[in-house]
Design an enzyme around this catalytic site. Structure first.
Site, PDB file in Angstrom:
ATOM      1  N   ARG A  60       0.833  -1.216   0.000  1.00  0.00           N
ATOM      2  CA  ARG A  60       0.000   0.000   0.000  1.00  0.00           C
ATOM      3  C   ARG A  60       0.861   1.258   0.000  1.00  0.00           C
ATOM      4  O   ARG A  60       0.455   2.300  -0.493  1.00  0.00           O
ATOM      5  CB  ARG A  60      -0.992  -0.040   1.164  1.00  0.00           C
ATOM      6  N   GLU A  97       2.884  -5.350  14.555  1.00  0.00           N
ATOM      7  CA  GLU A  97       1.790  -5.555  15.505  1.00  0.00           C
ATOM      8  C   GLU A  97       1.445  -7.059  15.527  1.00  0.00           C
ATOM      9  O   GLU A  97       1.009  -7.593  16.525  1.00  0.00           O
ATOM     10  CB  GLU A  97       0.579  -4.717  15.047  1.00  0.00           C
TER      11      GLU A  97
END
Ligand code: AMP
Length: 172
Positions: A60, A97
């Site tokens: 992205r 994460e």
């Protein structure tokens, strides 16, 4: 009319694993008006920082980064997953994460003294952005700013980027 960019961010619970709410930017970039407005806002913040280069990581980061570089008249450089880049590379490892990973850049992507804006779609723990900052600085570049479309403020990623000029368009 001021567009509410967050109205085009889709929350996907438990992706890619349980407990993570994934911020899906696909609706944002699929909408011509919202995508353009996103790039213009990123450019507004970036322009006074006078970057020569925009650094984005796959996938992205390529989409936003290339459009931003074009809008600014800057160049685009890529950080990629290991083994994808054809030339000599430098590498940095970071914690996500949800796991750990490495990013590589071409050794000659950043010329000494170049001003680079490090860009990504989402700031979560800040590990990815920190790795990219280290890659740029390791190659003799100057980080002119660290920029995100979305910031997950509850993960305090900004604190890992201490000393740098950090900005995001949408905060959660
Ligand atoms: P971090 O290194 O923890 O700041 O993670 C940032 C990278 O992981 C970015 O490239 C994001 O695209 C991706 N990422 C992490 N958490 C999320 C999330 N909740 N939604 C969407 N993307 C995420």
């Amino acid at each position: 009319m001021t567009l509410d960019l967050s109205s085009k961010i889709r929350d996907v619970p438990d992706f890619p694993k349980e407990g993570i709410v994934f911020k899906d930017v696909m609706p944002l970039i699929a909408d011509p008006e919202y995508f353009r407005e996103t790039i213009l806002r990123l450019a507004e913040w970036s322009r006074p920082r006078e970057p020569h280069l925009i650094l984005g990581a796959e996938a992205r980061g390529f989409i936003f980064g290339a459009a931003l570089a074009y809008e600014l008249g800057a160049g685009f450089i890529a950080a990629r997953k290991p083994g994808k880049l054809p030339w000599e590379t430098v590498s940095a490892t970071y914690e996500l994460e949800y796991g750990t990973d490495s990013l590589e850049m071409h050794r000659d992507a950043v010329t000494a003294g170049a001003r680079v804006i490090v860009l990504d779609d989402v700031l979560a723990t800040g590990g990815t952005a920190k790795a990219k900052v280290e890659l740029v600085e390791g190659l003799g570049g100057t980080v002119a700013g660290v920029l995100f479309v979305i910031e997950l403020t509850f993960l305090h990623g900004r604190e890992r980027l201490g000393g740098h000029d950090v900005h995001s368009l949408i905060q959660y």
